[in-house]
Design an enzyme around this catalytic site. Structure first.
Site, PDB file in Angstrom:
ATOM      1  N   GLN A 158      -4.379  -2.114   9.752  1.00  0.00           N
ATOM      2  CA  GLN A 158      -4.238  -3.355   8.986  1.00  0.00           C
ATOM      3  C   GLN A 158      -4.846  -4.526   9.760  1.00  0.00           C
ATOM      4  O   GLN A 158      -4.542  -4.711  10.932  1.00  0.00           O
ATOM      5  CB  GLN A 158      -2.741  -3.610   8.709  1.00  0.00           C
ATOM      6  CG  GLN A 158      -2.458  -4.849   7.896  1.00  0.00           C
ATOM      7  CD  GLN A 158      -3.070  -4.803   6.488  1.00  0.00           C
ATOM      8  OE1 GLN A 158      -3.005  -3.786   5.794  1.00  0.00           O
ATOM      9  NE2 GLN A 158      -3.710  -5.891   6.075  1.00  0.00           N
TER      10      GLN A 158
ATOM     11  N   ASP B 146     -10.909   3.300   5.145  1.00  0.00           N
ATOM     12  CA  ASP B 146     -11.072   1.865   4.887  1.00  0.00           C
ATOM     13  C   ASP B 146     -12.481   1.392   5.269  1.00  0.00           C
ATOM     14  O   ASP B 146     -12.820   0.224   5.096  1.00  0.00           O
ATOM     15  CB  ASP B 146     -10.012   1.101   5.702  1.00  0.00           C
ATOM     16  CG  ASP B 146      -9.736  -0.294   5.159  1.00  0.00           C
ATOM     17  OD1 ASP B 146      -9.949  -0.512   3.952  1.00  0.00           O
ATOM     18  OD2 ASP B 146      -9.303  -1.170   5.942  1.00  0.00           O
TER      19      ASP B 146
ATOM     20  N   LYS C  83       0.837  -1.199   0.000  1.00  0.00           N
ATOM     21  CA  LYS C  83       0.000   0.000   0.000  1.00  0.00           C
ATOM     22  C   LYS C  83       0.874   1.252   0.000  1.00  0.00           C
ATOM     23  O   LYS C  83       0.567   2.233  -0.684  1.00  0.00           O
ATOM     24  CB  LYS C  83      -0.934  -0.007   1.211  1.00  0.00           C
ATOM     25  CG  LYS C  83      -2.112  -0.960   1.034  1.00  0.00           C
ATOM     26  CD  LYS C  83      -2.846  -1.215   2.332  1.00  0.00           C
ATOM     27  CE  LYS C  83      -3.837  -2.366   2.179  1.00  0.00           C
ATOM     28  NZ  LYS C  83      -4.251  -2.937   3.462  1.00  0.00           N
TER      29      LYS C  83
END
Ligand code: NAP
Length: 292
Positions: free
Chosen positions: A105, A128, A61
C-alpha cells in the site's frame, strides 16, 4: 456577432457497469480455481505505518476480495520499520506458494526505500504493477500486470467505444504507477501522446490539443473547463478528499464529448482490475507463464 456553436452535452463514462461485469467474471474464475485446487486465490497486502487513509484503502480492498472469493492476508509493519524489515516481509510473501499476489500500500512512509520494497516483489506476483520489471514490459508491449488504474482506464475507454488510433492524447502526471504506464499504453494503442508534469509550459494550451485527456495530477479541480477541446474524451483519475477529481467536472462536461464521473468512473475499474490480476496470478497465467 456570431453565436457560439451548440456544444454536445458530455456523455458520462460510467465505470460501474464494466467493473461489475469484470468482478462477476473474476468471481467465477476464483470459484473455479478454488474448486480445482482446494485453495482460494490469495492477495497479500503490506501496510507500513498508521496512515488512516491507507488503512481504509486496505480494509476496502479486503472487503472486495471477500466478495469475489479471494482470500486476503494483511501484513502490518510499524511506521518505524527499517527498509530491510519491510523488504524481508515482502520476500516472505514472495516465497510463500499460498500467496498469489502482493500489494504494497502506498504511500510507504519515509525513510523506507519504497523502490527497494517494490523491487522485492516477483513479476508473477506484482498484481499492482509497481516493479521496474513490470514497467519495462509495459513500455515494450510485453505481457505484464499493468498498474490497475491505467489498465482500468484503457478498459473503460474500450467499454465506451473510444478508438484511440491516431488521436492526440494528453496525460497529465508522470508518476510510475499512473502517468508513465498510461502514456505507454496509449502509445501502444497508436495514439500520439504528450506527457505533462509540473514543469510543462503553458499547460492549458497543451491540454487544448487533446482529443483524449487523462488527468492524474492529485490536485482537486485542477483542469479548468476552458482547457477542454470541444468534443474531447476526458478521463479523470484524480481522487482527492471529498470525492473530488482533478478536473472541474461542471466546466469540463459543458465542452467534452465524454467524461468520467468522480466517484464512479475510474475508481471502480481500478479495484476490479486488481482482483482480476490476483486470480490471473493464481492461475499461473501472469507475465511469467510459459508462452507457447
Ligand atoms: P503523484 O505521484 O503525486 O503524481 C502527480 C503528478 O502530477 C506528477 O507527475 C506531478 O509532476 C504532476 N503535477 C503536480 N502538480 C502539477 C501541476 N501544477 N502541473 C502539472 N503537473 C503537475 O500522483 P499519482 O499517484 O499519480 O496520482 C494522481 C491522482 O490520481 C491523485 O488524485 C490520486 O489520488 C489519483 N489516483 C486514483 C486512483 C484511482 O483508483 N482512481 C489510483 C491511484 C491514484 P512532477 O512529476 O513534475 O512532480
Amino acid at each position: 456577432m456570431t453565436a457560439e456553436p451548440a456544444l454536445p452535452a458530455a456523455r458520462l463514462m460510467d465505470g460501474r457497469p464494466p467493473a461489475r461485469e469484470l468482478l462477476a467474471e473474476t468471481a467465477r474464475r476464483a470459484a473455479a480455481f478454488r474448486a480445482a485446487t482446494g485453495t482460494p486465490p490469495t492477495l497479500a497486502t503490506v501496510l507500513v505505518g498508521d496512515d488512516p487513509a491507507s488503512a481504509t484503502y486496505v480494509r476496502m480492498k479486503a472487503r472486495r476480495c471477500e466478495e469475489v472469493g479471494i482470500r486476503s492476508v494483511r501484513v502490518e509493519l510499524p511506521r518505524t520499520a527499517a527498509t530491510a524489515e519491510v523488504v524481508a516481509g515482502v520476500q516472505r510473501l514472495a516465497a510463500d506458494p499460498a500467496v498469489h499476489g502482493i500489494l504494497v500500500q502506498h504511500p510507504v512512509p519515509a525513510p523506507v526505500d519504497r523502490r527497494a520494497v517494490f523491487e522485492a516483489i516477483p513479476l508473477g506476483k506484482d498484481v499492482d504493477g509497481v516493479t521496474s520489471g513490470t514497467l519495462g514490459r509495459i513500455i515494450l508491449g510485453l505481457p505484464g500486470f499493468v498498474p490497475c488504474t491505467p489498465e482500468g482506464i484503457m478498459r473503460l475507454l474500450r467499454a465506451h467505444g473510444v478508438e484511440l488510433r491516431g488521436l492526440e492524447a494528453v496525460v497529465l502526471g508522470r508518476s510510475p504507477i499512473l502517468g508513465r504506464p498510461m502514456a505507454s499504453l496509449l502509445i501502444n494503442a497508436h495514439a500520439t501522446v504528450t506527457l505533462c508534469h509540473s514543469h510543462t509550459r503553458d499547460l492549458p494550451a497543451v491540454v487544448r490539443r487533446a482529443d483524449v485527456l487523462i488527468a492524474a495530477v492529485g490536485r482537486p479541480r485542477f483542469v479548468q473547463g476552458d482547457w477542454i477541446k470541444p468534443g474531447a474524451v476526458v478521463v479523470d483519475a484524480g481522487y482527492n478528499p471529498g470525492n473530488v477529481g482533478d478536473v472541474d467536472f461542471a466546466g469540463a462536461a459543458a465542452r467534452a464529448g465524454m467524461i468520467t464521473p468522480v466517484p464512479g468512473g475510474v475508481g471502480p475499474m481500478t479495484i476490479a482490475v486488481l482482483l482480476e490480476h490476483t486470480v490471473t496470478a493464481a492461475e499461473g497465467a501472469g507475465p511469467t507463464a510459459p508462452r507457447p
